[in-house]
Write an enzyme that holds these catalytic residues in place. Structure first.
Site, mmCIF file in Angstrom:
data_model
loop_
_atom_site.group_PDB
_atom_site.id
_atom_site.type_symbol
_atom_site.label_atom_id
_atom_site.label_comp_id
_atom_site.label_asym_id
_atom_site.label_seq_id
_atom_site.Cartn_x
_atom_site.Cartn_y
_atom_site.Cartn_z
ATOM 1 N N ALA A 197 96.743 32.382 52.140
ATOM 2 C CA ALA A 197 96.811 31.511 50.986
ATOM 3 C C ALA A 197 97.204 30.350 50.690
ATOM 4 C CB ALA A 197 96.841 31.841 49.514
ATOM 5 N N HIS A 198 98.102 30.917 51.239
ATOM 6 C CA HIS A 198 99.128 29.358 51.889
ATOM 7 C C HIS A 198 98.870 28.292 52.758
ATOM 8 C CE1 HIS A 198 103.271 27.760 52.361
ATOM 9 N NE2 HIS A 198 102.800 27.550 53.808
ATOM 10 N N LYS A 199 98.073 28.536 53.249
ATOM 11 C CA LYS A 199 97.073 26.693 53.631
ATOM 12 C C LYS A 199 96.235 26.327 52.822
ATOM 13 C CE LYS A 199 96.728 28.763 58.916
ATOM 14 N NZ LYS A 199 95.248 29.630 59.774
ATOM 15 N N ASP A 227 91.276 26.812 64.330
ATOM 16 C CA ASP A 227 91.567 28.295 65.214
ATOM 17 C C ASP A 227 92.727 27.213 66.231
ATOM 18 O OD1 ASP A 227 91.333 30.801 65.953
ATOM 19 O OD2 ASP A 227 90.205 29.885 68.069
ATOM 20 N N PHE A 261 106.549 30.674 62.656
ATOM 21 C CA PHE A 261 105.915 32.412 62.682
ATOM 22 C C PHE A 261 105.180 32.434 64.600
ATOM 23 C CE2 PHE A 261 101.542 31.527 63.453
ATOM 24 C CZ PHE A 261 101.507 29.879 62.741
ATOM 25 N N GLY A 262 104.913 33.342 64.961
ATOM 26 C CA GLY A 262 104.349 33.305 66.684
ATOM 27 C C GLY A 262 104.742 32.638 67.311
ATOM 28 N N ASP A 314 106.906 30.594 68.171
ATOM 29 C CA ASP A 314 107.254 29.237 67.581
ATOM 30 C C ASP A 314 109.150 29.114 68.320
ATOM 31 O OD1 ASP A 314 106.326 28.186 66.403
ATOM 32 O OD2 ASP A 314 106.689 28.957 64.358
ATOM 33 N N HIS A 320 100.982 20.801 64.839
ATOM 34 C CA HIS A 320 99.831 20.503 65.888
ATOM 35 C C HIS A 320 98.132 20.706 64.585
ATOM 36 C CE1 HIS A 320 101.296 24.629 65.919
ATOM 37 N NE2 HIS A 320 100.339 25.569 66.149
ATOM 38 N N ARG A 321 99.617 21.669 63.860
ATOM 39 C CA ARG A 321 97.799 22.076 63.182
ATOM 40 C C ARG A 321 98.072 20.787 61.351
ATOM 41 N NH1 ARG A 321 100.307 26.067 61.785
ATOM 42 N NH2 ARG A 321 98.733 27.026 62.890
#
Ligand code: ITT
Length: 193
Positions: free
Chosen positions: A12-14, A70, A151-152, A154, A179-180
């Site tokens: 939902a955040h995205k 992705d 996250f991830g 980072d 990147h996103r």
């Protein structure tokens, strides 16, 4: 005319972030809103392939224009790994810490620390045509994790031109330069044409 566009995410955040950037000409729909409650498979061997697969899946099953993203971390000395396997690199539990610890372990004693984050966004339009947009940010893998933001991977990724890792950076800064963000900007420019 307002165009309906599905964003193939359950995050939902995205969705909120993108809806704000898209402006009034588009009505953004979630997977749940178009009636897609099943998990969309990610069967391809590349980040590009999986983004395209997800967008095509929605188009083929629901006939609604759609975009999907992705992402992954690609480490030069690991021949591009974790890459498409980023989410579950250290196992099915998808544990962020285990994933980045494995990368650090594999890079022990290796001086080439170059890496990049990549996001691919695939868009299928109402005529069925496919367009892809790639956002990349280059940097280096640190020797040890630093910071707990994001996250991830980072905490172990330091983007070129910055002294901070993504884990140390304020989230607002990472969100601007990532990147996103770069892939999303290309999508937005294309949609506004
Ligand atoms: P959805 O597909 O449901 O959106 P996901 O976790 O699979 O969630 P991504 O495809 O965007 O999300 O990313 C896959 C993995 O790559 C993610 O689990 C992280 O481990 C890593 N990753 C992607 N973008 C990242 C970022 O900005 N910072 C750190 N790690 C990231």
């Amino acid at each position: 005319m307002i165009q309906e566009l599905c964003f193939a995410t359950r995050n939902a955040h995205k969705r909120e972030e993108i809806a704000a950037q898209l402006g009034g000409n588009f009505r953004l729909l979630t997977l749940d809103e178009i009636g897609c409650t099943e998990e969309i498979p990610e069967p391809e061997a590349t980040i590009e392939g999986n983004a395209a697969y997800k967008a095509r899946y929605v188009w083929e099953h629901y006939r609604i224009p759609c975009f999907a993203d992705d992402s992954g971390l690609e480490v030069a000395a690991l021949n591009g790994a974790p890459g498409v396997h980023s989410a579950y690199y250290a196992g099915a539990s998808r544990d962020f810490k285990a994933n980045y610890e494995l990368v650090l372990q594999q890079l022990q004693g290796i001086t080439d620390r170059r890496a990049q984050f990549k996001t691919v966004i695939a868009l299928v339009q109402s005529d069925g045509s496919l367009h892809t947009f790639t956002g990349i940010i280059t940097g280096n893998i640190t020797d040890a994790p630093r910071g707990s933001n994001g996250f991830g991977y980072d905490p172990i990724f330091q983007p070129d031109g910055y002294h901070l890792t993504f884990g140390e950076m304020p989230v607002a800064l990472k969100t601007q330069i990532s990147h996103r963000a770069r892939a999303m900007q290309q999508l937005l420019d294309f949609l506004k044409q």
